[in-house]
Motif scaffolding. Structure first.
Motif, PDB file in Angstrom:
ATOM      1  N   VAL A  41       0.870  -1.176   0.000  1.00 31.45           N
ATOM      2  CA  VAL A  41       0.000   0.000   0.000  1.00 31.45           C
ATOM      3  C   VAL A  41       0.905   1.222   0.000  1.00 31.45           C
ATOM      4  N   PHE A  42       0.715   2.101  -0.995  1.00 30.80           N
ATOM      5  CA  PHE A  42       1.625   3.229  -1.158  1.00 30.80           C
ATOM      6  C   PHE A  42       0.853   4.504  -1.428  1.00 30.80           C
ATOM      7  N   SER A  43       1.313   5.595  -0.828  1.00 28.35           N
ATOM      8  CA  SER A  43       0.776   6.916  -1.118  1.00 28.35           C
ATOM      9  C   SER A  43       1.910   7.917  -1.026  1.00 28.35           C
ATOM     10  N   LYS A  44       1.920   8.890  -1.890  1.00 26.05           N
ATOM     11  CA  LYS A  44       3.006   9.851  -1.975  1.00 26.05           C
ATOM     12  C   LYS A  44       3.310  10.488  -0.622  1.00 26.05           C
ATOM     13  N   SER A  76      -1.143  -2.905  -4.506  1.00 27.10           N
ATOM     14  CA  SER A  76      -0.538  -3.837  -5.454  1.00 27.10           C
ATOM     15  C   SER A  76      -0.222  -5.153  -4.763  1.00 27.10           C
ATOM     16  N   GLY A  77      -0.802  -6.240  -5.268  1.00 26.36           N
ATOM     17  CA  GLY A  77      -0.555  -7.557  -4.706  1.00 26.36           C
ATOM     18  C   GLY A  77      -0.338  -8.576  -5.802  1.00 26.36           C
ATOM     19  N   ALA A  78       0.595  -9.483  -5.615  1.00 21.02           N
ATOM     20  CA  ALA A  78       0.887 -10.501  -6.621  1.00 21.02           C
ATOM     21  C   ALA A  78      -0.364 -11.328  -6.913  1.00 21.02           C
ATOM     22  N   GLY A  79      -0.687 -11.461  -8.180  1.00 21.15           N
ATOM     23  CA  GLY A  79      -1.854 -12.237  -8.581  1.00 21.15           C
ATOM     24  C   GLY A  79      -3.146 -11.459  -8.582  1.00 21.15           C
ATOM     25  N   PHE A  80      -3.079 -10.134  -8.321  1.00 22.10           N
ATOM     26  CA  PHE A  80      -4.282  -9.312  -8.272  1.00 22.10           C
ATOM     27  C   PHE A  80      -4.104  -8.061  -9.135  1.00 22.10           C
ATOM     28  N   ARG A  81      -5.218  -7.553  -9.633  1.00 21.65           N
ATOM     29  CA  ARG A  81      -5.180  -6.331 -10.422  1.00 21.65           C
ATOM     30  C   ARG A  81      -4.809  -5.157  -9.528  1.00 21.65           C
ATOM     31  N   PRO A  82      -3.951  -4.249  -9.998  1.00 17.26           N
ATOM     32  CA  PRO A  82      -3.631  -3.067  -9.195  1.00 17.26           C
ATOM     33  C   PRO A  82      -4.873  -2.201  -9.017  1.00 17.26           C
ATOM     34  N   LEU A  83      -4.922  -1.471  -7.925  1.00 13.62           N
ATOM     35  CA  LEU A  83      -6.080  -0.637  -7.601  1.00 13.62           C
ATOM     36  C   LEU A  83      -5.591   0.684  -7.040  1.00 13.62           C
ATOM     37  N   LEU A  84      -6.314   1.755  -7.332  1.00 14.21           N
ATOM     38  CA  LEU A  84      -6.016   3.030  -6.695  1.00 14.21           C
ATOM     39  C   LEU A  84      -7.296   3.632  -6.151  1.00 14.21           C
TER      40      LEU A  84
END
Length: 242
Positions: A41-44, A76-84
Motif C-alpha cells: 500500500v503506497f501513497s506519496k 498492489s498484490g501478486a496475482g491481483f489487479r492493481p487498484l487506486l
C-alpha cells in the motif's frame, strides 16, 4: 535568556497551528472476502506499508505538515489487479478495499535476447528506434535516459530512470488526479512484476508510466502522434535480469 524563552514559545505556537496529516489505516481483502497478506500500500510522501496476515495496513502520516486535499493510494498484490483510491488527505479514515484476481490479465514481458539491438535502461530495456535521439545521464546512485524523435522534434519524450528508490513503481499523484481516462494493467516477467498505467487529460494530452520499484520509463503531455511513437518503444521493452 529572554530571547531563548521567546523563541521556544514561538516554536510551540507554530507547532499548535500545523495541520498534520493523520495516519491512514484499513484492510485489504479478495472479492471472496479473504484477508490478503503482503499487499503493498503506497501513497506519496507516506512510507509504504504492507498488509499483515489479517489484511490490515497503516500508512504513517504524522510527518506530513501540510496534507494535500486529494491523495492517491495505490494497492498492489501478486496475482491481483492493481487498484487506486483517491481520498481526502486531510481527514483520518479507515479504508477497506477489495482486490480482483488478475486471472492472467498481466502483460507478459519477455527476457532480453543476447542480441536485442540498441536499447536504453538497466533492467527494463527499451528499444531505441532508428533515427531517434538518445541521451543518458548519471547522478550519485541514479541513472536516466531520454529518447526523442530526433530531428522530428515535438514534445513527446520518453524519460527513464533507475536506482535505489528512484521510483516506487507508481505514476505521480498529479498525473492521476488530472486524468479523465485512466487504465491500470500489471505486467510480469519471471519473478519481476510492475505496473503499466496510461492516462488522458481533459485537453487530450496523453501520459504513460511503465515501471517497477527502482526503475521506470514515462512520458506526459504528448499528442496522439507522439504517444503512438513512444508507446511503440514501451511496448518493445524486455527484461535483463542478469
Amino acid at each position: 535568556m529572554t530571547k531563548r524563552v521567546v523563541f521556544t514559545v514561538l516554536l510551540v505556537a507554530c507547532g499548535l497551528g500545523a495541520a498534520y496529516a493523520p495516519d491512514l489505516t484499513g484492510t485489504v481483502r479478495s472479492k471472496a472476502g479473504k484477508p490478503l497478506a503482503g499487499v503493498v500500500v503506497f501513497s506519496k510522501s507516506f512510507k509504504p506499508s504492507e498488509t499483515d496476515a489479517a489484511g490490515r495496513f497503516r500508512l504513517r502520516g504524522a510527518d506530513q505538515v501540510f496534507p494535500a486535499e486529494k491523495r492517491v493510494v495505490f494497492f498492489s498484490g501478486a496475482g491481483f489487479r492493481p487498484l487506486l483510491k483517491v481520498i481526502d488527505g486531510r481527514d483520518g479514515q479507515a479504508l477497506d478495499v477489495e482486490l480482483e484476481e488478475s486471472a492472467g490479465a498481466e502483460r507478459a514481458v519477455p527476457a532480453c535476447a543476447r542480441d536485442s539491438g540498441r536499447r536504453a535502461g538497466v533492467f527494463l530495456r527499451f528499444p531505441v528506434p532508428k533515427g531517434a535521439a538518445l541521451s543518458r545521464g548519471r547522478d550519485v546512485d541514479v541513472s536516466d535516459f531520454q529518447i526523442s524523435r530526433g530531428a522530428k522534434g515535438g514534445r513527446g519524450r520518453l524519460y527513464g530512470l533507475s536506482g535505489p528508490r528512484a521510483t516506487y513503481g507508481y505514476p505521480s499523484d498529479e498525473w492521476v488526479l488530472a486524468a479523465r481516462e485512466l487504465t491500470l494493467r500489471p505486467w510480469k516477467s519471471g519473478t519481476f512484476e510492475g505496473l503499466d498505467a496510461r492516462g488522458r487529460t481533459a485537453d487530450g494530452g496523453r501520459w504513460r508510466y511503465f515501471g517497477m520499484y527502482g526503475e521506470a520509463a514515462m512520458y506526459s503531455d504528448a499528442n496522439e502522434e507522439e504517444a503512438a511513437f513512444l508507446d511503440r518503444i514501451i511496448d518493445g521493452v524486455c527484461l535483463a535480469a542478469n
